[in-house]
Design a protein around this motif. Structure first.
Motif, PDB file in Angstrom:
ATOM      1  N   ALA A 127      -7.158  -7.311  -1.076  1.00 24.24           N
ATOM      2  CA  ALA A 127      -7.242  -7.420  -2.538  1.00 24.24           C
ATOM      3  C   ALA A 127      -5.886  -7.773  -3.140  1.00 24.24           C
ATOM      4  O   ALA A 127      -5.784  -8.619  -4.038  1.00 24.24           O
ATOM      5  CB  ALA A 127      -7.756  -6.108  -3.119  1.00 24.24           C
ATOM      6  N   ILE A 128      -4.830  -7.137  -2.640  1.00 25.16           N
ATOM      7  CA  ILE A 128      -3.491  -7.395  -3.168  1.00 25.16           C
ATOM      8  C   ILE A 128      -3.035  -8.813  -2.834  1.00 25.16           C
ATOM      9  O   ILE A 128      -2.349  -9.467  -3.632  1.00 25.16           O
ATOM     10  CB  ILE A 128      -2.491  -6.370  -2.592  1.00 25.16           C
ATOM     11  CG1 ILE A 128      -2.835  -4.964  -3.080  1.00 25.16           C
ATOM     12  CG2 ILE A 128      -1.057  -6.728  -2.969  1.00 25.16           C
ATOM     13  CD1 ILE A 128      -2.057  -3.859  -2.389  1.00 25.16           C
TER      14      ILE A 128
ATOM     15  N   GLN B 128      -1.012   7.086   1.161  1.00 23.51           N
ATOM     16  CA  GLN B 128      -2.373   6.838   1.617  1.00 23.51           C
ATOM     17  C   GLN B 128      -2.430   6.721   3.135  1.00 23.51           C
ATOM     18  O   GLN B 128      -3.352   7.228   3.775  1.00 23.51           O
ATOM     19  CB  GLN B 128      -2.921   5.564   0.977  1.00 23.51           C
ATOM     20  CG  GLN B 128      -3.086   5.640  -0.523  1.00 23.51           C
ATOM     21  CD  GLN B 128      -3.833   4.436  -1.053  1.00 23.51           C
ATOM     22  OE1 GLN B 128      -4.854   4.026  -0.514  1.00 23.51           O
ATOM     23  NE2 GLN B 128      -3.322   3.852  -2.130  1.00 23.51           N
TER      24      GLN B 128
ATOM     25  N   PRO C 287      -8.724  -3.380   3.457  1.00 18.89           N
ATOM     26  CA  PRO C 287      -9.394  -3.678   2.174  1.00 18.89           C
ATOM     27  C   PRO C 287      -8.413  -3.801   1.012  1.00 18.89           C
ATOM     28  O   PRO C 287      -8.535  -4.706   0.174  1.00 18.89           O
ATOM     29  CB  PRO C 287     -10.342  -2.481   1.988  1.00 18.89           C
ATOM     30  CG  PRO C 287     -10.595  -1.986   3.376  1.00 18.89           C
ATOM     31  CD  PRO C 287      -9.298  -2.179   4.106  1.00 18.89           C
ATOM     32  N   GLN C 288      -7.433  -2.891   0.971  1.00 19.88           N
ATOM     33  CA  GLN C 288      -6.460  -2.945  -0.118  1.00 19.88           C
ATOM     34  C   GLN C 288      -5.500  -4.122   0.051  1.00 19.88           C
ATOM     35  O   GLN C 288      -5.154  -4.794  -0.924  1.00 19.88           O
ATOM     36  CB  GLN C 288      -5.672  -1.636  -0.165  1.00 19.88           C
ATOM     37  CG  GLN C 288      -6.510  -0.423  -0.517  1.00 19.88           C
ATOM     38  CD  GLN C 288      -5.661   0.817  -0.650  1.00 19.88           C
ATOM     39  OE1 GLN C 288      -4.894   0.971  -1.611  1.00 19.88           O
ATOM     40  NE2 GLN C 288      -5.785   1.730   0.307  1.00 19.88           N
TER      41      GLN C 288
ATOM     42  N   ILE D 235       0.843  -1.193   0.000  1.00 16.71           N
ATOM     43  CA  ILE D 235       0.000   0.000   0.000  1.00 16.71           C
ATOM     44  C   ILE D 235       0.880   1.245   0.000  1.00 16.71           C
ATOM     45  O   ILE D 235       1.880   1.315   0.714  1.00 16.71           O
ATOM     46  CB  ILE D 235      -0.925   0.011   1.239  1.00 16.71           C
ATOM     47  CG1 ILE D 235      -1.843  -1.218   1.215  1.00 16.71           C
ATOM     48  CG2 ILE D 235      -1.764   1.279   1.283  1.00 16.71           C
ATOM     49  CD1 ILE D 235      -2.649  -1.390   2.483  1.00 16.71           C
ATOM     50  N   SER D 236       0.486   2.213  -0.793  1.00 19.85           N
ATOM     51  CA  SER D 236       1.258   3.452  -0.877  1.00 19.85           C
ATOM     52  C   SER D 236       1.341   4.137   0.483  1.00 19.85           C
ATOM     53  O   SER D 236       0.329   4.284   1.186  1.00 19.85           O
ATOM     54  CB  SER D 236       0.600   4.390  -1.895  1.00 19.85           C
ATOM     55  OG  SER D 236       1.193   5.661  -1.862  1.00 19.85           O
TER      56      SER D 236
ATOM     57  N   ARG E   5      -9.978  -7.949  -9.032  1.00 14.16           N
ATOM     58  CA  ARG E   5      -9.135  -7.222  -9.981  1.00 14.16           C
ATOM     59  C   ARG E   5      -9.976  -6.293 -10.850  1.00 14.16           C
ATOM     60  O   ARG E   5      -9.617  -5.145 -11.112  1.00 14.16           O
ATOM     61  CB  ARG E   5      -8.358  -8.193 -10.857  1.00 14.16           C
ATOM     62  CG  ARG E   5      -7.342  -7.496 -11.767  1.00 14.16           C
ATOM     63  CD  ARG E   5      -6.659  -8.471 -12.697  1.00 14.16           C
ATOM     64  NE  ARG E   5      -5.940  -9.487 -11.967  1.00 14.16           N
ATOM     65  CZ  ARG E   5      -6.126 -10.784 -12.136  1.00 14.16           C
ATOM     66  NH1 ARG E   5      -7.003 -11.224 -13.015  1.00 14.16           N
ATOM     67  NH2 ARG E   5      -5.445 -11.654 -11.431  1.00 14.16           N
TER      68      ARG E   5
ATOM     69  N   VAL F  54      -8.647   1.792   5.377  1.00 15.11           N
ATOM     70  CA  VAL F  54      -7.647   2.096   4.347  1.00 15.11           C
ATOM     71  C   VAL F  54      -6.772   0.886   4.030  1.00 15.11           C
ATOM     72  O   VAL F  54      -6.652   0.477   2.870  1.00 15.11           O
ATOM     73  CB  VAL F  54      -6.765   3.290   4.783  1.00 15.11           C
ATOM     74  CG1 VAL F  54      -5.698   3.576   3.711  1.00 15.11           C
ATOM     75  CG2 VAL F  54      -7.615   4.522   5.035  1.00 15.11           C
TER      76      VAL F  54
ATOM     77  N   GLU G 251     -11.055  -3.362  -8.840  1.00 11.87           N
ATOM     78  CA  GLU G 251      -9.935  -2.459  -8.589  1.00 11.87           C
ATOM     79  C   GLU G 251      -9.699  -1.521  -9.746  1.00 11.87           C
ATOM     80  O   GLU G 251      -9.384  -0.337  -9.576  1.00 11.87           O
ATOM     81  CB  GLU G 251      -8.674  -3.278  -8.301  1.00 11.87           C
ATOM     82  CG  GLU G 251      -7.457  -2.432  -7.995  1.00 11.87           C
ATOM     83  CD  GLU G 251      -6.236  -3.305  -7.726  1.00 11.87           C
ATOM     84  OE1 GLU G 251      -5.151  -2.727  -7.538  1.00 11.87           O
ATOM     85  OE2 GLU G 251      -6.375  -4.544  -7.711  1.00 11.87           O
TER      86      GLU G 251
END
Length: 221
Positions: A143-144, A118, A139-140, A114-115, A215, A136, A218
């Protein structure tokens, strides 16, 4: 090659029972190891003092020791100190112990992908650590991590083939017993392959579908 279809029909109920046992073990292992992996990945990300070193040690131990050794320790070692567990409980604990290490690494890699901007933005608007993780990061990260989580889930399902070493009547143990008693190697192995195919293939297809849906979501598909 001529197969003994009468033997196959007579043996089928044994394989069905073993399939249910295998499926139950796999669901417990996958579910609990994902919970452990999620919690431990957050410990590593936030570098919680006192717990971070324990988690790192656990991950290294679980991933670098064979499941068979872990099962033998639980089944044969613990009774030496007065702790007796059933074969099923030993198998479930061993699989969760193994899977938790792999799931921790899967979630950790997802969180680290994650960036940082963010995370910094979330903190700058006043989100707490709990809110930042919930809205934040997780969830990401989920998915990743889906490809890795799916591979680990299939890995754990196939690793259930080891639990017969502690006298649990899983699919592998049923096949070995039938071969030893009746010398019907081809028939027993055919049923074994079909049983694992019926367990692994639907899970693989489901995970592929989930990965595709995530995907597409996203990228706005």
């Amino acid at each position: 090659m001529n197969l003994d279809w009468d033997f196959i029909a007579e043996s089928l109920p044994l394989y069905i029972d073993a399939m249910w046992l295998t499926l139950e073990l796999a669901l417990i292992a996958i579910g609990l190891s994902m919970v452990l992996g999620l919690l431990f990945s957050l410990v590593l990300f936030y570098k919680i003092k006192g717990l971070r070193g324990i988690v790192i040690g656990y991950v290294e131990l679980s991933r670098n020791t064979p499941l068979l050794v872990q099962l033998f320790f639980l089944y044969y070692g613990l009774p030496k100190i007065g702790l007796h567990l059933s074969e099923f409980n030993c198998a479930a604990i061993g699989l969760v112990f193994l899977g938790g290490g792999y799931m921790t690494e899967a979630f950790r890699s997802g969180i680290e992908a994650i960036s940082k901007s963010q995370i910094e933005s979330g903190l700058s608007i006043g989100l707490s650590r709990k809110q930042l993780a919930r809205y934040v990061m997780l969830p990401q990260a989920f998915a990743i991590s889906i490809p890795s989580l799916g591979a680990n889930a299939i890995f754990l399902l196939k690793e259930t083939s080891i639990v017969g070493a502690i006298s649990l009547m899983d699919l592998m143990n049923v096949a070995k017993d039938l071969i030893g008693m009746h010398y019907k190697t081809a028939e027993s192995l055919l049923l074994l392959v079909l049983a694992y195919l019926l367990l692994v293939l639907p899970l693989s297809l489901l995970l592929t579908w989930v990965e595709r849906k995530v995907r597409h979501a996203e990228f706005g598909g």
